[in-house]
Design a protein around this motif. Sequence first.
Motif, short mmCIF file in Angstrom:
data_model
loop_
_atom_site.label_atom_id
_atom_site.label_comp_id
_atom_site.label_asym_id
_atom_site.label_seq_id
_atom_site.Cartn_x
_atom_site.Cartn_y
_atom_site.Cartn_z
N LEU A 42 0.81 -1.22 0.00
CA LEU A 42 0.00 0.00 0.00
C LEU A 42 0.84 1.27 0.00
CD1 LEU A 42 -2.88 1.25 0.23
CD2 LEU A 42 -2.45 1.35 2.68
N LYS A 44 3.96 1.75 -0.51
CA LYS A 44 4.92 1.87 -1.62
C LYS A 44 4.20 2.34 -2.88
CE LYS A 44 8.72 -1.13 -0.41
NZ LYS A 44 9.48 -2.33 -0.73
N ASN A 45 2.99 1.82 -3.10
CA ASN A 45 2.22 2.19 -4.29
C ASN A 45 1.47 3.51 -4.13
OD1 ASN A 45 2.94 -0.12 -5.80
ND2 ASN A 45 1.45 -1.33 -4.66
N ASP A 46 1.08 3.81 -2.91
CA ASP A 46 0.34 5.04 -2.64
C ASP A 46 0.81 5.60 -1.30
OD1 ASP A 46 -1.42 7.13 -2.42
OD2 ASP A 46 -3.23 5.92 -2.49
N ASP A 48 0.76 8.32 0.06
CA ASP A 48 -0.07 9.33 0.71
C ASP A 48 -1.45 8.81 1.11
OD1 ASP A 48 1.88 11.34 0.54
OD2 ASP A 48 1.30 11.75 -1.54
N PHE A 49 -1.67 7.51 1.04
CA PHE A 49 -2.99 6.95 1.33
C PHE A 49 -3.48 7.37 2.72
CE2 PHE A 49 -5.90 3.76 2.97
CZ PHE A 49 -6.84 3.71 1.95
N ASN A 52 -3.77 11.23 3.12
CA ASN A 52 -4.97 11.80 2.50
C ASN A 52 -6.19 11.61 3.41
OD1 ASN A 52 -3.56 12.64 0.26
ND2 ASN A 52 -4.04 10.82 -0.94
#
Length: 93
Positions: A42, A44-46, A48-49, A52
């Motif tokens: 998660l 690594k791919n996003d 700022d998840f 946000n």
Amino acid sequence: MNEKKYPMTYEEYEKRVIELFLEPGTYTATKKEKLEFIYDELLKNDPDFIRNQYNSDCKSYDNPEKYGIVDPEYIFSDERLDAIPVYNLELLF
């Protein structure tokens, strides 16, 4: 005096969301599997998840009447964190 504008800093928020996500639930996944998901997939791919989610909660905290929130402190409660950001993590998991 170091006063916070919100009940939690981003670091406190992230830590608490992850702690709540790691608690036993309806999934049979281990803590290790959940941690791998958070850090190896998660974030690594996003990256700022969670940030946000925090920013959205801060916006709600600043404008509770706009979002129909009676008690702005509720936004940062375990109950609400479990219902929104932790639930979103579980959906992605």
